[in-house]
Design an enzyme around this catalytic site. Structure first.
Site, short mmCIF file in Angstrom:
data_model
loop_
_atom_site.label_atom_id
_atom_site.label_comp_id
_atom_site.label_asym_id
_atom_site.label_seq_id
_atom_site.Cartn_x
_atom_site.Cartn_y
_atom_site.Cartn_z
N GLU A 59 0.84 -1.20 0.00
CA GLU A 59 0.00 0.00 0.00
C GLU A 59 0.88 1.25 0.00
O GLU A 59 2.10 1.17 0.15
CB GLU A 59 -0.90 0.02 1.22
CG GLU A 59 -0.14 0.06 2.55
CD GLU A 59 -0.98 0.57 3.70
OE1 GLU A 59 -1.33 1.76 3.64
OE2 GLU A 59 -1.25 -0.21 4.64
N LYS A 121 -6.10 10.15 0.92
CA LYS A 121 -6.14 8.81 1.47
C LYS A 121 -7.26 8.08 0.75
O LYS A 121 -8.44 8.42 0.91
CB LYS A 121 -6.39 8.90 2.98
CG LYS A 121 -6.04 7.66 3.77
CD LYS A 121 -6.13 7.95 5.26
CE LYS A 121 -5.74 6.73 6.07
NZ LYS A 121 -5.82 7.00 7.52
N VAL A 146 -5.63 0.02 3.05
CA VAL A 146 -5.72 -1.44 2.93
C VAL A 146 -6.86 -1.83 1.99
O VAL A 146 -6.68 -2.64 1.08
CB VAL A 146 -5.92 -2.07 4.32
CG1 VAL A 146 -6.27 -3.55 4.19
CG2 VAL A 146 -4.67 -1.91 5.18
N ASP A 178 -18.28 3.85 13.74
CA ASP A 178 -17.03 3.97 13.00
C ASP A 178 -16.39 2.59 12.82
O ASP A 178 -15.80 2.04 13.74
CB ASP A 178 -16.07 4.92 13.74
CG ASP A 178 -14.91 5.36 12.87
OD1 ASP A 178 -14.70 4.75 11.79
OD2 ASP A 178 -14.22 6.33 13.24
N SER A 180 -13.97 0.46 10.01
CA SER A 180 -13.09 0.64 8.85
C SER A 180 -13.59 -0.13 7.63
O SER A 180 -14.06 -1.27 7.74
CB SER A 180 -11.67 0.18 9.19
OG SER A 180 -10.86 0.17 8.03
N ALA A 181 -13.44 0.50 6.48
CA ALA A 181 -13.80 -0.17 5.22
C ALA A 181 -12.87 -1.34 4.92
O ALA A 181 -13.19 -2.18 4.07
CB ALA A 181 -13.74 0.84 4.07
N ASP A 182 -11.73 -1.43 5.63
CA ASP A 182 -10.84 -2.57 5.44
C ASP A 182 -11.57 -3.88 5.72
O ASP A 182 -11.33 -4.90 5.07
CB ASP A 182 -9.62 -2.46 6.37
CG ASP A 182 -8.75 -1.25 6.09
OD1 ASP A 182 -8.97 -0.59 5.06
OD2 ASP A 182 -7.87 -0.97 6.91
N LYS A 199 -4.94 -1.90 14.47
CA LYS A 199 -4.33 -0.91 15.34
C LYS A 199 -4.81 -1.13 16.77
O LYS A 199 -5.99 -1.36 17.02
CB LYS A 199 -4.69 0.51 14.88
CG LYS A 199 -4.30 0.83 13.44
CD LYS A 199 -2.80 0.91 13.27
CE LYS A 199 -2.40 1.61 11.97
NZ LYS A 199 -2.95 1.01 10.77
#
Length: 812
Positions: A59, A121, A146, A178, A180-182, A199
């Site tokens: 990435e 981003k 990602v 919230d 993540s789209a990952d 994380k």
């Protein structure tokens, strides 16, 4: 060899045709799935996929949003290098000028990360905007997350993607939603992602639960452990949350991937690779830090895409930078792990093995952690996995390993660097906050920050030239002691050959201790290089020259030889004689005020020769070393020699001197100091002198040969100090004097200075690398600025030579 030429060589030929039985399988699984004008796959990656070679995706948000320039470019170079030397092809993915690129070139990466403030981003949702919209007439750039990287990697037919950390469910999700789209990308895109978990400031149990809902297989590498294994928490090996599954190694993970893709499953897989143990921060300690960072984020009103960078910045501040070192270490370990996984997967696909035909293995267990107490876990494979080319705990502050500078077995070095190889200790005065004096107190103990590294002037020059792309051999000696063994191991681990390093018994490996003040300026240094100083004919070092180094020199016949002044005059004379016999270009590095004088104390039977066939062609002193060299030449009577006077007279310097011309070419201050005058007087013996002036830059003084185009060029007229006017051009070949003051390429604030050790050596190594690689087509003035940039990188590095020098290779 420059990086660009290496890449061209790697992809010069057309893809080889494959048997039809294999071609159909590749088309069904790995063909590039779009002809969109907004999507581009490099020729190297296309060929690798066509030839069924292992490819690993990388990435770019880690560069555009994770590290400053040029550290981000250094990291990108290192990660690609780790992939190549472990057997795969790197495919760095990013958005440049509105085009999604898979397999970015070094130049493309450099342009993207050097202007990271202008890069967005880019996740799946952002691709249409970044690729389709122009702003102020310009196409947009972006670093892929990602999710964005997975999507584009899949479109290109890439199966394996290695990164640092995974996004996840944020703490407090019941209020913010919230996520993540990952995670959703893993649920719908068949790519294997290797990371160190999500994380650690995220909600790990909910993240794992969400991945299960998305149908994503989540496994953690056992990493040699046999107890219950946690899903890692990025900075920490353990999280307090058991991993849903565990895999023994890359072979077992590859078997799962092979089955996954063969079944046509359209979800991704996540393999968690725990951070190397020596860089792991205890989970409990990180939790305290994270809680404080989250509180500050909430107080600052950070939300959405702003919250992650805000928290990471706070974690960096609260850990004193330890989180940054951990981040670098884990991403490098993940890249190595991902490459080995891609290599194992390629073996299974190439051989077309059916898993049912393989001996049954002890399974890791779907959806549950397992223990291996008393159980032998084995996977039978056609061949053992390739060994790591680099330890997994390598960090960006350690030497870069890059295939663009690796030597072929039958390729002779073009640069020999002879001199000291030391174990260095750098002691930086670390006063308390209440102390206003930046200097350590004499005759007592002082608080300090002490680091140990591999150094020595010759080593540093060789290392710099190596990282800048030259084919280098270091010629030095170590003792048969612990320090010597450690030095040899560090040398080879850094990708350099130890073929020119002689191991001697009954002597000590050289050591160097530098005492620096609170500003990182050198206060005092102590060096023990006695291993090179015995000048007796039957001494170990004399025998080593005749029986070890001289045969290598005659066989390799390098075009360039660099000598540091740690050699006593007797040994220095031997090297100079050998260099003259093979016609090599010689660079002399003075080392210190005292040692630089050795060049002018050669034995009477080996006098220092003058232009046009000088013994030494280039030297790189600082102003103090230059003054010491000038004084040594004067005291030795070298300025009384007839051959010296004939060359000086041919330079065309007026009898009244050239103070005005020198002041215009340099500065009145330098003329008052005598730097230009001393340089000119040394030119008959050393026709190129690059005097290092620190913040003032570099003064190049050069004796131009008769007929040199610069003597009649309008572009170079401001730098021509004088021209030969006495009619001796044909006899002596003297054309005139070129003098040019190169300003410092960058103003480095005191807070950015990490260590001054090795800065001058780096500049010398970069100059020699450029001269050697251009095979006589380069002029020194063409290389001074890039050499200064290399020196600045070392100035900001904890290492004696910055591993980031590889980022400048394209400029040589």
């Amino acid at each position: 060899m420059a990086m660009s030429s290496w890449i061209c060589r790697a992809c010069r030929s057309s893809p080889r045709p494959l048997p039809s039985s294999k071609r159909s399988r590749i088309t069904s699984h790995r063909s590039i799935s779009t002809n969109s004008p907004f999507f581009s796959v490099s020729e190297e990656v296309r060929q690798a996929i066509a030839e069924r070679k292992p490819v690993v995706a990388l990435e770019t948000t880690i560069y555009t949003h994770g590290f400053p320039y040029p550290d981000n470019f250094a990291l990108s170079s290192k990660l690609e290098s780790l992939i190549r030397i472990n057997g795969a092809v790197p495919a760095t993915i990013g958005i440049q000028e509105g085009i999604a690129k898979v397999g970015m070139s070094a130049d493309e990466i450099n342009r993207l990360v050097s202007a990271s403030s202008e890069a967005g981003k880019v996740s799946r949702r952002d691709l249409a905007f970044v690729c389709g919209v122009t702003m102020d007439g310009k196409r947009l750039n972006g670093g892929t997350t990602v999710a964005g990287t997975m999507l584009l990697a899949h479109k290109a037919g890439i199966r394996v993607f290695a990164t640092g950390g995974l996004g996840g469910v944020h703490r407090g999700v019941e209020e913010t939603f919230d996520i993540s789209a990952d995670l959703t990308e893993l649920g719908r895109t068949p790519v294997a992602v290797i990371s160190s978990g999500c994380k650690s400031f995220l909600d790990i149990p909910r993240t794992l639960e969400y991945l299960e809902t998305q149908g994503v297989a989540v496994y953690t590498f056992a990493d040699g452990r046999r107890e219950e294994i946690d899903f890692p928490a990025f900075y920490s090996r353990d999280s307090g949350v058991l991993s849903p599954g565990v895999v023994l190694d890359e072979v077992e993970a590859a078997s799962m991937l092979h089955a996954h893709f063969s079944l046509g499953l359209q979800s991704g897989l996540h393999f968690a690779n725990p951070i190397p143990e020596e860089f792991s921060i205890p989970h409990a300690e990180m939790e305290v830090t994270i809680e404080q960072a989250l509180e500050e984020a909430e107080a600052a009103g950070a939300s959405g895409s702003e919250i992650t960078p805000f928290i990471l910045t706070k974690i960096k501040e609260l850990t004193g930078g330890d989180s940054v070192e951990a981040n670098k270490a884990l991403v490098e370990a993940n890249v190595i792990r991902g490459t080995r996984l891609a290599v194992e997967l390629q073996k299974l696909e190439a051989e077309g093995e059916d898993r049912q035909d393989r001996p049954e293995t002890q399974a890791s267990g779907f959806g549950s952690n397992y223990t291996t107490t008393g159980v032998s876990l084995k996977v039978n494979t056609p061949s053992a996995p390739p060994p790591l080319a680099t330890p997994e705990n390598t960090t960006i502050d350690e030497p870069l390993l890059d295939p663009t500078v690796s030597l072929e077995v039958d390729s002779a070095p073009i640069v020999f660097v002879a001199g000291s190889l030391n174990v260095d200790l750098s002691c930086d005065f670390a006063p308390s906050s209440s102390c206003s004096d930046p200097s350590p107190e004499l005759k007592t103990s002082n608080p300090a920050s002490i680091r140990q590294s591999l150094g020595g002037v010759a080593h540093n020059i060789a290392r710099a030239a190596h990282l800048m792309g030259a084919n280098v051999q270091l010629c030095s000696a170590v003792g048969d002691d612990l320090s010597g063994k450690a030095a040899l191991e560090a040398l080879t681990t850094g990708g350099m050959s130890d073929a020119g390093v002689k191991v001697m018994t009954d002597t000590r490996t050289s050591q160097y201790v530098a005492i620096n003040d609170g500003k990182k300026d050198l206060v005092l240094a102590m060096a023990d290089v006695s291993i090179l100083e015995d000048t007796a004919e039957d001494s170990a070092v004399s025998e080593a020259f005749q029986q070890f180094w001289l045969p290598q020199l005659k066989q390799a016949r390098p075009s360039h030889i660099v000598l540091d002044a740690n050699w006593p005059p007797q040994h220095l004379a031997r090297w100079l004689k050998a260099a003259q016999e093979i016609g090599a270009h010689v660079t002399f590095e003075p080392v210190s005020n005292v040692k630089g004088a050795s060049l002018f104390k050669l034995p009477k039977d080996h006098p220092l020769a003058v232009f046009p066939t000088p013994s030494v062609h280039l030297t790189t002193p600082n102003a103090y070393e230059l003054a010491a060299m000038h004084a040594a030449a004067r005291d030795a009577g070298l300025f009384d020699r007839q051959d010296w006077w004939e060359v000086i007279d041919a330079l065309g310097i007026p009898d009244t001197g050239a103070r005005l011309q020198m002041s215009l070419a340099t500065s009145s201050a330098l003329v008052d100091q005598g730097v230009p005058q001393q340089s000119v007087q040394l030119l008959p013996f050393i026709p190129m002198i690059c005097c290092k002036l620190g913040a003032e830059g570099v003064l190049l003084t050069q004796l131009l040969p008769a007929g040199d185009a610069r003597l009649t060029s309008g572009d170079h007229a401001p730098y021509i100090l004088s021209r030969c006017t006495n009619g001796t051009e044909d006899k002596l070949g003297v054309g005139g004097v070129y003098m040019r003051l190169f300003p410092a390429v960058e103003k480095v604030d005191a807070v950015e200075v990490v260590s001054v050790n090795g800065v001058g050596d780096t500049l010398a190594g970069a100059l020699v690398a450029g001269l050697a690689q251009r095979e006589g087509k380069a002029r020194v003035e063409d290389l001074v600025d890039v050499a200064q940039r290399a020196a600045v990188l070392t100035l900001k590095s904890r290492e004696s030579v910055s591993p980031g020098l590889g980022t400048l290779r394209l400029l040589v």
